[in-house]
Design an enzyme around this catalytic site. Structure first.
Site: not given
Length: 268
Positions: A75, A228
């Site tokens: 992400d 991430h």
């Protein structure tokens, strides 16, 4: 007799699909620069109608993964130089992942979006500005989602459109209001939560992040993993985590969108 023909046809189609997916994994392995790389085990085509919402951290069901199968998702990118480092680690092991991109970052680094796609990863969507969707009006949430999709598509394909080429979305912070969930379902967009995560948004070291993942994966044994690529600690941790997966016989599953259903329209 007709039912037998249909059964044979279905068997041939199933065999063809199996061969296609096996071929994808074989090609991935053959092109790897390292002889004993982790590789990508198989490709899973996800249909939003069958799996509209997945990830046990947010929803009652998840993807049909076997024991020791994992899906890597990232992400908040793209963000140099961390995304490049993550891509390098994945390429070294011939591993393919899904990147849920923030639209304003895609607009800032379009060449990095194209690099993600060129290296065989799936480009998915994560809004324009990464808001808490429950804290804003429904219309504003819809606009932020559409703007993010348009920015990702412009970076990827050179066309600013609100219809995603990959119908995958993840809510920022896993904050998924029912009205927005219904809106995405009506558009045929699958919503992804996760089954486990690294907690890499916290102020931890790469070693601590790796320990988090190992502990949680030892318990879960499979699942959709949230990371991430925007985080420097994750970029630094990725080579060691991929080694751990390889040494412990985990298999990577690459997600792609299911092909649209083909309808055989009868002539008038």
């Amino acid at each position: 007799m007709t039912s037998m023909r249909v059964h044979r046809l279905a068997s041939r189609l199933a065999g063809a699909v199996t061969a296609l997916l096996a071929g994808s994994a074989a090609t991935n392995s053959a092109n790897c620069p390292r002889q004993y790389a982790l590789g990508t085990s198989r490709v899973l085509a996800v249909d939003a109608k069958t799996y509209p919402r997945v990830g046990l951290g947010s929803f009652p069901e998840t993807l049909p993964l076997a024991d020791h199968e994992v899906v890597l998702t990232f992400d908040d990118g793209p963000r140099p130089p961390n995304t490049e480092k993550v891509l390098t680690a994945l390429a070294q092991e011939c591993v393919r992942a899904t990147f849920f991109l923030v639209g304003r970052s895609s607009a800032a680094f379009p060449e990095l979006v194209r690099r993600i796609a060129t290296q065989g990863h799936t480009v998915a969507h994560h809004s324009w500005s990464h808001p808490m969707m429950s804290k804003i009006p429904l219309e504003q949430a819809r606009e932020d989602i559409d703007r993010g999709i348009a920015a990702d598509e412009l970076a990827l394909n050179g066309i600013s459109i609100k219809t995603p080429s990959t119908h995958f979305f993840r809510f920022p912070y896993f904050d998924s209001p029912p009205a927005v969930l219904d809106h995405l379902k009506s558009r045929g967009i699958a919503v992804f939560g996760a089954d486990l995560w690294a907690s890499d948004w916290e102020n931890i070291t790469p070693d601590q992040e790796l320990r988090n993942l190992i502990e949680r994966l030892t318990t879960a044994r499979k699942g959709i993993i949230l990371l991430h690529d925007a985080q420097a600690r994750t970029a630094a941790m990725m080579p060691a985590f991929l080694r751990y997966l390889h040494e412990n016989e985990y298999r990577i599953v690459h997600l792609v969108p299911a092909a649209p259903a083909v309808t055989n329209a009868k002539p008038p």
